[in-house]
Scaffold this motif. Sequence first.
Motif, PDB file in Angstrom:
ATOM      1  N   ARG A 187       0.837  -1.197   0.000  1.00 30.43           N
ATOM      2  CA  ARG A 187       0.000   0.000   0.000  1.00 30.43           C
ATOM      3  C   ARG A 187       0.870   1.246   0.000  1.00 30.43           C
ATOM      4  O   ARG A 187       0.597   2.214  -0.697  1.00 30.43           O
ATOM      5  N   SER A 188       1.935   1.204   0.795  1.00 27.03           N
ATOM      6  CA  SER A 188       2.817   2.359   0.890  1.00 27.03           C
ATOM      7  C   SER A 188       3.435   2.686  -0.460  1.00 27.03           C
ATOM      8  O   SER A 188       3.515   3.852  -0.847  1.00 27.03           O
ATOM      9  N   SER A 228       3.395   6.717  -0.346  1.00 29.98           N
ATOM     10  CA  SER A 228       3.597   7.351   0.959  1.00 29.98           C
ATOM     11  C   SER A 228       5.002   7.115   1.500  1.00 29.98           C
ATOM     12  O   SER A 228       5.459   7.820   2.385  1.00 29.98           O
ATOM     13  N   GLN A 276       0.676   3.799  -3.081  1.00 26.92           N
ATOM     14  CA  GLN A 276       0.167   5.138  -2.817  1.00 26.92           C
ATOM     15  C   GLN A 276       1.266   6.185  -2.793  1.00 26.92           C
ATOM     16  O   GLN A 276       0.990   7.378  -2.757  1.00 26.92           O
TER      17      GLN A 276
END
Lengths: 208, 376
Positions: B101-102, B107, B105
């Motif tokens: 996810r990091s 992030s 996305q």
Amino acid sequence: MIAISGIGWVQNEECGCALIPKVFSCVGGVADSAVLTVNGITWRNQKNAGRFNAATRQAMLATALALHDAGIADDAQKKDAIGILGASPDGCIDDNAAYFTDYLAAGRVMGRGNLFIYTLPTSPLAEVAMHYALQGPLAYVWHPHERLRKLLEEAGSFVLDDQAEAMVALFMHKNATLGFVLKRRELNALQFSLEQTLTFVTQNIQNV
Amino acid sequence: MLPETVVITDCDITTAYGRGIGRCWDGVMSGATAIRPCGRFNTDRFQARIAATVDGITYDGGDSLVMQMLEPLFVSLSGSIPSDAFVMLATTIGEIDLLERSLIQGSGNVAQSMPAILLEKIISRSATFQSGMVISAACASASVAIGRAASMIRNGERECVVVIACDSVSEFAFSGFSSLMALDAEPARPFDAHRAGLSLGEAAGIMVLMSERRAQQEHRTVLGRVCGWGYSCDANHMTGPSRDGAGLAMAVTKALASARIDASDIGSICAHGTGTPYNDAMEMMAFKKIFASPVPVYSIKGATGHTMAAAGLIEAAVGLAAAKQKCVPATVGLREVDAIASDWAHAHPVPCEDGYALSVNAGFGGVNAALVMKVL
């Protein structure tokens, strides 16, 4: 009782042994093979060494130095009674990120197997085990506190549990890579106690 | 000090069959596989499109995939985990979905996926006060953890250890195994003459081990004993096992010695049995080095999928169930037994001797682990 029979260390652009003190220069975890050979330390460039990441190269070198320091000959005999345990603060997070970043860049269609096989914290240890034929136990361990002490105690436990006659313990830190050979304490043998080993590290290895 | 006897007092698991050892046992015994089309991410370009995933576990589930699997187990074992238990986390890639996810996305916070962080969460969730440790040995992680836990208790270092094992079916893992051409497009067929690879699965398990002395003091029900353990490394190849099975045979030999029993005392073998051509052949060679005559061998990976780090704990639980029932399940997915496994592996349930149960696992890097257990 467990004792440390050999210590190999790699930090900055130097590497060496501790029980029989020796220091060599090295660059990027690779020491001059000729210099090591003259000193009785076998450090053979693996045919696949080009694919090793930095952590693995340093682990290889630290193990070579530790085994030499312990008087264990390289390549002369099967080492089925020697295992390897490793610890590192970050595990393989960088390799995990590298694999998945590459996969995303390729459009989430296919990953690269040569990157994926390094997404386990045991991968550098497995490379070392293959190179030095270490056929005893193999595992990565991580303790939140007293990490080096716990690694050495854990490695020693495998010996005391009769799972191996000796264990290589690799502490892979961003500032240094340390290799230790642990055996049962032997009379009249050149060995460090656990406390002597920790003192050596504190006094000689920076920021670990 | 006399060695302590090591017992298992509590255990719960989540697999693709659902929550509970009973549900997993019933599923395996039914012969129906839990491997099915994987809808968690796009599998169109991968070698396979199937996996054994746990219903209700999703990327949008409010927590990491492994924590979603573990939470119901913490609830069910609430009150059973002693506060002084030492936590041992067995995983290969832990909360890898947080890294996914990091990066997707952007992030950049990949560090949150580190097993060290998961260990902190688990220690907090288990309401224990010891510092704990992570132990990782590829797909033999849980077996090594159970063996280490038992060793700590036997030698008096610890009175109680809780082993928590988990790994999830993530796009990370699925794409990786596909890149290694390790997956079968069909559900895995361990020991089958036409086996073509493994099927990924996910699972989580919590197992409480303690000294028998303490279990008696606390009037705990004993599910079984951990009698012996052994580990080795093939030191041969990063992903392929040693062809002659010598490494796994060494681990089994050590486990038998640790349990102070002979090979003839083993009544059943829960094999690693991934369904890959090399692994299953290697295992049979290893078993034939140790055992003078066939012992009932089975694999549950055609049923639950290959649950990676959790496999050893899931299979130890099933192994105890088999020993208790004096019956080993059919190897789900097996239709035509490979000649090398003839008289050992079966496509139907088989009675087994009232003996010790052996459970073995292997993993990338050539790791091998063997456990010897007994029901009382």
